[in-house]
Design a protein around this motif. Sequence first.
Motif, PDB file in Angstrom:
ATOM      1  N   GLU A  83      11.640 -48.135  22.762  1.00 54.73           N
ATOM      2  CA  GLU A  83      12.394 -46.920  23.021  1.00 54.73           C
ATOM      3  C   GLU A  83      12.069 -45.832  21.997  1.00 54.73           C
ATOM      4  O   GLU A  83      11.866 -44.662  22.344  1.00 54.73           O
ATOM      5  N   GLN A  84      11.989 -46.217  20.739  1.00 53.00           N
ATOM      6  CA  GLN A  84      11.659 -45.250  19.686  1.00 53.00           C
ATOM      7  C   GLN A  84      10.218 -44.748  19.843  1.00 53.00           C
ATOM      8  O   GLN A  84       9.931 -43.568  19.633  1.00 53.00           O
ATOM      9  N   PHE A  85       9.337 -45.635  20.230  1.00 47.47           N
ATOM     10  CA  PHE A  85       7.931 -45.294  20.461  1.00 47.47           C
ATOM     11  C   PHE A  85       7.810 -44.239  21.560  1.00 47.47           C
ATOM     12  O   PHE A  85       7.106 -43.224  21.401  1.00 47.47           O
ATOM     13  N   LEU A 112       6.767 -40.147  21.536  1.00 52.12           N
ATOM     14  CA  LEU A 112       5.754 -39.629  22.449  1.00 52.12           C
ATOM     15  C   LEU A 112       6.259 -38.394  23.179  1.00 52.12           C
ATOM     16  O   LEU A 112       5.530 -37.396  23.312  1.00 52.12           O
ATOM     17  N   GLN A 113       7.498 -38.426  23.629  1.00 50.60           N
ATOM     18  CA  GLN A 113       8.015 -37.369  24.488  1.00 50.60           C
ATOM     19  C   GLN A 113       8.634 -36.203  23.731  1.00 50.60           C
ATOM     20  O   GLN A 113       8.889 -35.152  24.323  1.00 50.60           O
ATOM     21  N   ASP A 114       8.844 -36.352  22.438  1.00 51.53           N
ATOM     22  CA  ASP A 114       9.398 -35.258  21.631  1.00 51.53           C
ATOM     23  C   ASP A 114       8.252 -34.372  21.131  1.00 51.53           C
ATOM     24  O   ASP A 114       7.442 -34.807  20.304  1.00 51.53           O
ATOM     25  N   PRO A 115       8.159 -33.118  21.607  1.00 49.77           N
ATOM     26  CA  PRO A 115       7.036 -32.254  21.223  1.00 49.77           C
ATOM     27  C   PRO A 115       6.971 -31.938  19.735  1.00 49.77           C
ATOM     28  O   PRO A 115       5.925 -31.525  19.228  1.00 49.77           O
ATOM     29  N   LYS A 116       8.066 -32.146  19.020  1.00 45.34           N
ATOM     30  CA  LYS A 116       8.100 -31.815  17.597  1.00 45.34           C
ATOM     31  C   LYS A 116       7.670 -32.980  16.710  1.00 45.34           C
ATOM     32  O   LYS A 116       7.431 -32.798  15.519  1.00 45.34           O
ATOM     33  N   LYS A 135       0.504 -46.162   8.894  1.00 49.19           N
ATOM     34  CA  LYS A 135       0.135 -44.769   9.146  1.00 49.19           C
ATOM     35  C   LYS A 135       0.067 -44.423  10.631  1.00 49.19           C
ATOM     36  O   LYS A 135      -0.244 -43.288  10.987  1.00 49.19           O
ATOM     37  N   VAL A 136       0.342 -45.401  11.505  1.00 48.67           N
ATOM     38  CA  VAL A 136       0.284 -45.153  12.941  1.00 48.67           C
ATOM     39  C   VAL A 136       1.586 -45.624  13.599  1.00 48.67           C
ATOM     40  O   VAL A 136       2.338 -46.411  13.029  1.00 48.67           O
ATOM     41  N   ASP A 137       1.811 -45.134  14.806  1.00 52.95           N
ATOM     42  CA  ASP A 137       3.013 -45.511  15.557  1.00 52.95           C
ATOM     43  C   ASP A 137       2.776 -46.722  16.438  1.00 52.95           C
ATOM     44  O   ASP A 137       3.729 -47.375  16.873  1.00 52.95           O
ATOM     45  N   PRO A 147       4.562 -51.242  18.942  1.00 48.11           N
ATOM     46  CA  PRO A 147       4.060 -51.407  20.307  1.00 48.11           C
ATOM     47  C   PRO A 147       2.542 -51.311  20.376  1.00 48.11           C
ATOM     48  O   PRO A 147       1.902 -50.591  19.603  1.00 48.11           O
ATOM     49  N   VAL A 148       1.988 -52.040  21.325  1.00 45.47           N
ATOM     50  CA  VAL A 148       0.540 -52.023  21.554  1.00 45.47           C
ATOM     51  C   VAL A 148       0.281 -51.769  23.034  1.00 45.47           C
ATOM     52  O   VAL A 148       0.834 -52.464  23.899  1.00 45.47           O
ATOM     53  N   LEU A 149      -0.537 -50.768  23.320  1.00 49.88           N
ATOM     54  CA  LEU A 149      -0.943 -50.495  24.697  1.00 49.88           C
ATOM     55  C   LEU A 149      -2.001 -51.521  25.087  1.00 49.88           C
ATOM     56  O   LEU A 149      -3.127 -51.482  24.597  1.00 49.88           O
ATOM     57  N   ALA A 150      -1.638 -52.430  25.964  1.00 48.31           N
ATOM     58  CA  ALA A 150      -2.585 -53.436  26.435  1.00 48.31           C
ATOM     59  C   ALA A 150      -3.301 -52.871  27.658  1.00 48.31           C
ATOM     60  O   ALA A 150      -2.679 -52.584  28.687  1.00 48.31           O
ATOM     61  N   THR A 151      -4.601 -52.690  27.540  1.00 49.14           N
ATOM     62  CA  THR A 151      -5.372 -52.161  28.670  1.00 49.14           C
ATOM     63  C   THR A 151      -5.544 -53.239  29.732  1.00 49.14           C
ATOM     64  O   THR A 151      -5.817 -54.399  29.427  1.00 49.14           O
TER      65      THR A 151
END
Length: 304
Positions: free
Chosen positions: A3-5, A9-13, A44-46, A76-80
Amino acid sequence: MFEQFIEKLQDPKKSYITLETTPKHDANFIPVIDTIEKLGIADKVDGFSTTDNPLAKLKFNSIIAAMLLQQRFKKPVLATMSMRDRNKIALQSDLLGANNIDVRTILALTGDPAKISDQPAAKGVFESDSTMLLDIIKCFNAGIDFAGREFNIKPRPIYPFAVSNAFAKNPKTLLKKFTKKLEHGAIGIITQPVFDKENAQMLLELFEEAKHLSNANKGTLIIGLFPITRLKTAQFLASHVPGIHVPKRWLDILYTANQKGESEEEKRGLELSQKIYEEIKELHPKIHLMTANRFKLAKQLLDE
């Protein structure tokens, strides 16, 4: 965690950065994870992504790799998942298994052609393009399979992502693809690498138009970045990879540096890469960093 991830992503700021990892042709993904941990990159990454047999070359499984990364770093990890290797039965089966091990950010990909595979006489499945996987995820999120049958134990929410070219001679081609993938439910679309600010600005304008056409208010464009430190890499991308535009200025600078030696070439390439990274962070701080597992190079950029 998820949810935080998605909120970032969706918060432009808010800044949002993911790092691509490429599982190797090995029976163990842990050494890749150990390298990331040793370099301190995870802080250093989300999140991360795992590729799925890119260029149709046999690699370690992307879903299992995603699970291992998530367990180690709690991010979270985007699994392709590639349409090339699975029919709709296998896609749904893999999604159910991934859901049970909490791999729930899925990057839908059509996949490179099987004819370029390193496996003899490999054949692609390609029942459809990646939008079918996006539609399957929609069904799962509604508690049913692609045939409309209800699950007794419903899947937990799945967050679908997609990919796009970064350049086309006719920008309407990109607009059409953005719109189509947003209509099929993608909440984030990652572009191929971008190498100049003007290209990124064009993509953002097209994406906003696509959001309007598709009524997808929560869709977010994620700019792909690939740091280049070698002339031969820049030339290969410019000449052989459709959907990417490497500016002539990059090629000229790297050519001049190449004549002065490898260290000068790497220095100038890193300067160019750091500059576009900073420009994109200021313009649109939603970035997917691709380094072909050159994690020391990723650290150099992320440390700036």
